[in-house]
Design an enzyme around this catalytic site. Structure first.
Site, PDB file in Angstrom:
ATOM      1  N   CYS A 232     -39.734  -3.952  20.655  1.00 47.25           N
ATOM      2  CA  CYS A 232     -39.821  -5.011  21.663  1.00 47.25           C
ATOM      3  C   CYS A 232     -41.218  -5.613  21.750  1.00 47.25           C
ATOM      4  O   CYS A 232     -42.216  -4.904  21.884  1.00 47.25           O
ATOM      5  CB  CYS A 232     -39.419  -4.460  23.026  1.00 47.25           C
ATOM      6  SG  CYS A 232     -39.425  -5.721  24.318  1.00 47.25           S
TER       7      CYS A 232
ATOM      8  N   CYS B  45     -21.745  -5.444  29.216  1.00 51.00           N
ATOM      9  CA  CYS B  45     -22.208  -6.033  27.965  1.00 51.00           C
ATOM     10  C   CYS B  45     -23.223  -5.061  27.374  1.00 51.00           C
ATOM     11  O   CYS B  45     -24.233  -4.759  28.010  1.00 51.00           O
ATOM     12  CB  CYS B  45     -22.871  -7.373  28.236  1.00 51.00           C
ATOM     13  SG  CYS B  45     -23.684  -8.058  26.795  1.00 51.00           S
TER      14      CYS B  45
END
Ligand code: SF4
Length: 409
Positions: free
Chosen positions: A72, A202
């Protein structure tokens, strides 16, 4: 090819393949690739027709994260020169969301960097959802705020949030290699909290972090078992300034095999091509639409995608159509399951339907070990092979939310 006949037959019935069959998809050769895409395409059309769901990311809070997810660009210690800003005001976020909805997105994904929200952060998101839904009550809102504490999912549901994104990212066995400040079990717990509160779950993965085929199959089956309504498939964007900057393991062909495997294991689930689409699929992006039924429109959290109009042109040129606001995404039987769980988001149409996916806290990077990906035949070298930074492929986002420049949508 017996394998593909078997996978197609199972997929058309909504059944999942065996683990060995899923692994065999990843081991197919480039000569077999178009047959793999065609087989996955039949399954995709059975459940989702030729519709493409468009989702739009709004990065509510960028960078400055205390977590250490190796992939990230917003991680602790990241040297990536990304935009860094604290919470957007509700009006600013609604303005950014409006650009995506105007471009054809039916879902807005509100993402904030960080380990997880405070109760005050939930208040901020509540105000933001109200501003977005005031402008367009039909728009689906997915929140992606990190690890949830008790009762926060319920508060988001009450605020009108439809779905919650939290990706598993990789297999349980390799999770400790990509992050140490939280665990795989923490991530599972948050997905379960969201689902338990009636939010559409999700949850997806990041490919290209050096993981093995077994790792990929593990996480994809885990997502199926978790009951994720949508599965975002991220392809690692190796940001300069992150530990995985040199992890260029993917070829366009490998990406298509991964997408096909995800589709066969999740025949009736929304499969979304998420971060890294332009970077790794490149000119083969349209083939990905034959497998996945959902993409992000425009830019990602910290990197820029291709122009929104190019996304729309690609969909039309490939013979697909943008899914309308009133259409259901998930097939009826899946929507019923979602509705039972949530009483909300998830109703369906003839062979498609509902609500489902995110792509948030995750479409920014990747890592690992061993017998990684790589193309299976000559001529399929990964883009970054040779240790060169590919700043031509990885463009840091400089427009849209958090800037004075218009969003890309
Ligand atoms: S993926 Fe999310 S939790 Fe991990 S470093 Fe990035 S913003 Fe933080």
């Amino acid at each position: 090819m017996d394998l593909l006949d078997t996978l197609t037959a199972k997929g058309l019935r909504g059944e999942t393949p065996t683990r060995e069959e899923a692994l065999a998809v990843l081991a197919t050769t480039d000569d077999e690739l178009l047959d793999v895409v065609a087989a996955a395409g039949r399954v995709r059309r059975r459940w989702f027709g030729r519709r493409v769901k468009l989702n739009y990311l709004v990065n509510l809070k960028s960078g400055l994260c205390p977590e250490d997810c190796s992939y990230c660009s917003q991680r602790l210690g990241s040297k990536a020169e990304i935009l860094k800003y604290t919470w957007l005001k509700p009006g600013q976020a609604a303005e950014a969301a409006k650009a995506g909805v105007s471009g054809g997105a039916k879902r807005v994904c509100l993402v904030a960097s960080g380990r997880g929200p405070t109760d005050r952060d939930i208040d901020r998101v509540t105000d933001t959802v109200a501003a977005i839904k005031e402008a367009d009550p039909a728009v689906e809102v997915c929140a992606c705020l990190g690890l949830l504490s008790d009762n926060q999912a319920e508060r988001l549901k009450a605020a009108g949030v439809d779905a919650y994104n939290h990706n598993l990212n990789t297999s349980e066995g390799t999770y400790g290699d990509i992050a140490t400040t939280h665990t795989y079990a923490d991530r599972v717990d948050t997905v379960q909290k969201a689902h338990g509160a009636g939010l559409s779950a999700c949850s997806g993965l990041i490919a290209g972090m050096g993981e093995s085929d077994d790792d990929l199959v593990d996480v994809v089956f885990a997502l199926r078992e978790l009951g994720s309504d949508s599965v975002p498939v991220n392809f690692l964007i190796p940001f300069e300034g992150t530990p995985l900057a040199k992890e260029w393991n993917l070829t366009p062909q490998r990406c298509l095999r991964i997408l096909a495997m995800v589709r066969f294991v999740n025949p009736d689930t929304e499969v979304r091509i998420a971060g890294g689409r332009e970077v790794h699929l490149r000119s083969l992006q349209p083939l990905g639409l034959h497998i996945a039924n959902s993409i992000f429109l425009g830019d990602y959290l910290t990197s820029e995608g291709q122009a929104g109009q190019a996304d729309l042109d690609m969909i039309r040129d490939a013979g697909f159509e943008v899914e309308g606001m009133g259409e259901n995404t998930l097939p009826r039987h899946r929507a019923d399951v979602a509705a039972q769980a949530s009483g909300g988001c998830g109703t369906a149409a003839p062979a498609a339907g509902g609500c489902g996916s995110g792509g948030g806290c995750g479409p920014c990077g990747g890592h690992a070990h061993g017998d990684a990906a790589a193309g299976t035949e000559a001529g399929t070298e990964p883009a970054g092979a040779g240790d060169e930074a590919r700043t031509d492929l990885v463009r840091v986002r400089r427009r849209g939310a958090g800037t004075e420049l218009a969003p890309n949508a």
